[in-house]
Design a protein around this motif. Structure first.
Motif, PDB file in Angstrom:
ATOM      1  N   LYS A 155     -91.508  63.880  19.429  1.00  0.00           N
ATOM      2  CA  LYS A 155     -91.530  64.059  17.970  1.00  0.00           C
ATOM      3  C   LYS A 155     -90.158  63.755  17.244  1.00  0.00           C
ATOM      4  O   LYS A 155     -89.742  62.820  16.470  1.00  0.00           O
ATOM      5  N   CYS A 156     -89.025  64.273  17.941  1.00  0.00           N
ATOM      6  CA  CYS A 156     -87.825  64.109  17.538  1.00  0.00           C
ATOM      7  C   CYS A 156     -87.283  62.693  17.642  1.00  0.00           C
ATOM      8  O   CYS A 156     -86.444  62.140  16.913  1.00  0.00           O
ATOM      9  N   GLN A 157     -87.601  61.877  18.569  1.00  0.00           N
ATOM     10  CA  GLN A 157     -87.239  60.691  18.892  1.00  0.00           C
ATOM     11  C   GLN A 157     -87.763  59.741  17.816  1.00  0.00           C
ATOM     12  O   GLN A 157     -87.331  58.680  17.967  1.00  0.00           O
ATOM     13  N   LYS A 158     -88.723  59.911  17.100  1.00  0.00           N
ATOM     14  CA  LYS A 158     -89.353  58.938  16.021  1.00  0.00           C
ATOM     15  C   LYS A 158     -88.374  58.857  15.037  1.00  0.00           C
ATOM     16  O   LYS A 158     -88.062  57.958  14.331  1.00  0.00           O
ATOM     17  N   SER A 159     -87.363  59.879  14.608  1.00  0.00           N
ATOM     18  CA  SER A 159     -86.227  59.986  13.615  1.00  0.00           C
ATOM     19  C   SER A 159     -85.076  59.828  13.996  1.00  0.00           C
ATOM     20  O   SER A 159     -84.235  59.654  13.345  1.00  0.00           O
ATOM     21  N   PHE A 160     -84.928  60.456  15.186  1.00  0.00           N
ATOM     22  CA  PHE A 160     -83.490  60.653  15.791  1.00  0.00           C
ATOM     23  C   PHE A 160     -83.615  60.119  17.116  1.00  0.00           C
ATOM     24  O   PHE A 160     -84.296  59.666  18.104  1.00  0.00           O
ATOM     25  N   GLU A 161     -82.129  59.709  17.629  1.00  0.00           N
ATOM     26  CA  GLU A 161     -81.980  59.383  19.039  1.00  0.00           C
ATOM     27  C   GLU A 161     -81.583  60.932  19.918  1.00  0.00           C
ATOM     28  O   GLU A 161     -80.666  61.433  19.474  1.00  0.00           O
ATOM     29  N   VAL A 162     -82.342  61.082  20.805  1.00  0.00           N
ATOM     30  CA  VAL A 162     -82.294  62.389  21.681  1.00  0.00           C
ATOM     31  C   VAL A 162     -81.413  62.242  22.760  1.00  0.00           C
ATOM     32  O   VAL A 162     -81.717  61.393  23.546  1.00  0.00           O
TER      33      VAL A 162
END
Length: 466
Positions: free
Chosen positions: A290-297
């Motif tokens: 989910k986080c990877q959709k908007s950010f680079e983890v």
């Protein structure tokens, strides 16, 4: 490579001659080395580093290696991987960043992406030394941490000739550990965001947190829950920060994503569980995705190459792989650093043994799983009675420490009691490898993958200074 400074850590804190060290130690056996000494098993370190890199790649995440534990070029290279096109590092001292610079320059010349962070919120006195490195490595390579508007003001006062180009900034978010950083709902977060939006020098590259509270976990499930809380808290902080700057967080494929950099070795190690494929792990992978959709983890960690008793106590991984019981995941076999010490005296009447290594060798950081400062390994035997905090709780531990003195006590039943003699050398697993290595100028390196695991194969000098 020159930095243009009248001094650097390398000139103020010169390292011993590598040639002299190798002449002194290469080919010797561990038992023939004067104690105390710090011993690293290269085979264990290689496995631990490869596992972390493979995990991040398979999860589609980035990885940033912290060099503070070992402070060596050799282990830094293992942390990023020989064939990696991306070299992401963080150091806790200016000395570490300065010592990394010549190698990072080589990496840049090979076409690799280089990013190195100075791992404390920026202080004015650090700017000249960081700027000198940035001038050599190029724009966008040297990043800083900020969690106060003054940090941005400091950067805006630096002229282009001193520090060329835009300066990468990672904003520190506090997700509950209360070391550095500010919470997502803090006014200070908004103040930093507005200062950054108006800055002519600084550019937001990522948000960063260290979740030291994860050292309190005691199982893979607890470690993964801690990782999830850390990532969600970091994401919330990033969203609030970006709202204040007016940045787009919709996941525009044409725009570089802001980095969410999270980790401490327990939570970074915990993501290795996600490769096991169990149903119980899907929820944790879903949070990352989910986080990877908007950010680079991006995960970061430091002590994981060598591990220690504190890491063992977290049980962030099972001891052995479920599919392959012979594969060690987080057990004594995965601890890559040991401290060589020597028995200085024996006191049978009070049941104690004295070793010539105390707080300046082992440090004074406790371990939550047992009441000691180090666990004596079975060495020189391959097997034997060892104090295991989870099972036997029987064996020699360092029960008390003074400055140069360590007092050993035998814990548990004496059925398999190991008699110790004056002059006998022992290898000890320390509580915290980062602290236990600070008093040593170099590591003696063995390799358990080779025919003689007792033979010193290399010497890695540690960087000194601040």
């Amino acid at each position: 490579m020159t930095t243009g400074l009248p001094y650097t850590a390398a000139t103020l804190y010169p390292s011993p001659s590598e040639a002299s060290l190798k002449l002194q130690f290469l080919g010797k056996q561990i038992k023939d080395v004067q104690a105390p000494a710090a011993i690293i098993d290269a085979a264990v370190v290689r496995r631990n580093c490869k596992l972390m890199l493979d995990t991040a790649e398979k999860l589609g995440c980035s990885f940033r290696a912290h060099v503070k534990t070992h402070k060596t070029k050799e282990l830094s290279e293992l942390q990023v991987g020989k064939d990696s096109k991306s070299v992401r590092l963080v150091g806790s001292t200016l000395s570490e960043v300065e010592h990394l610079a010549p190698w990072l320059y080589e990496c840049k010349s090979q076409g690799k992406e280089v990013s190195v962070l100075y791992g404390l919120p920026l202080s004015p006195s650090a700017v000249p030394r960081l700027a000198a490195i940035a001038r050599v490595l190029g724009e966008g390579t040297v990043g800083i941490f900020a969690d106060h508007p003054t940090h941005i003001k400091i950067l805006d006062e630096v002229d282009e000739k001193t520090w060329p180009g835009k300066i990468p900034v990672f904003f520190n978010v506090d997700v509950g550990y209360h070391r550095e950083g500010v919470a997502h709902d803090s006014k200070q977060l908004a103040d930093v965001a507005y200062a950054l939006k108006a800055s002519r020098r600084a550019t937001l590259t990522g948000v960063y947190t260290h979740f030291g509270s994860s050292y309190g976990v005691s199982s893979p499930e607890e470690a993964l829950k801690a990782m999830t809380e850390e990532l969600q808290g970091l994401e919330q902080g990033a969203i609030e920060f970006l709202k204040c700057t007016g940045a787009n967080i919709s996941g525009d494929a044409n725009a570089p994503k802001v980095v969410l950099s999270l980790g401490a070795s327990p939570t970074a190690t915990a993501i290795q569980n996600l490769l096991e494929g169990g149903e119980e792990f899907k929820q944790y992978r879903a949070v990352i995705e989910k986080c990877q959709k908007s950010f680079e983890v991006e995960f970061h960690a430091g002590v994981y190459p060598v591990m220690d008793m504190q890491q063992l106590a977290t049980r962030a991984r099972p001891q052995h792989a479920a599919a392959n019981p012979e594969q060690s995941l987080l057990s004594f076999k995965d601890l890559g650093m040991r401290i060589l010490t020597e028995v200085a005296s024996v006191y049978p009447e009070r049941g104690e043994v004295l070793v010539a290594s105390g707080g300046i060798v082992f440090g004074r950081e406790p371990c939550k799983s047992y009441p000691g400062w180090g666990v004596v390994t079975p060495w020189p035997a391959k097997e034997g009675q060892v104090y295991d905090p989870e099972t036997s709780k029987t064996g020699w531990i360092i029960a008390r420490i003074s400055q140069e003195h360590g007092n050993l006590t035998w814990e548990g039943p004496r059925d398999n009691y190991r008699e110790l003699q004056v002059g006998e050398k022992l290898l000890v697993w320390p509580n915290h490898a980062c602290i236990a290595s600070t008093s040593f100028g170099w590591f003696l390196v063995v390799d358990s993958d080779k025919s003689d695991p007792e033979r010193i194969e290399d010497v890695w000098t540690r960087w000194r200074g601040w």
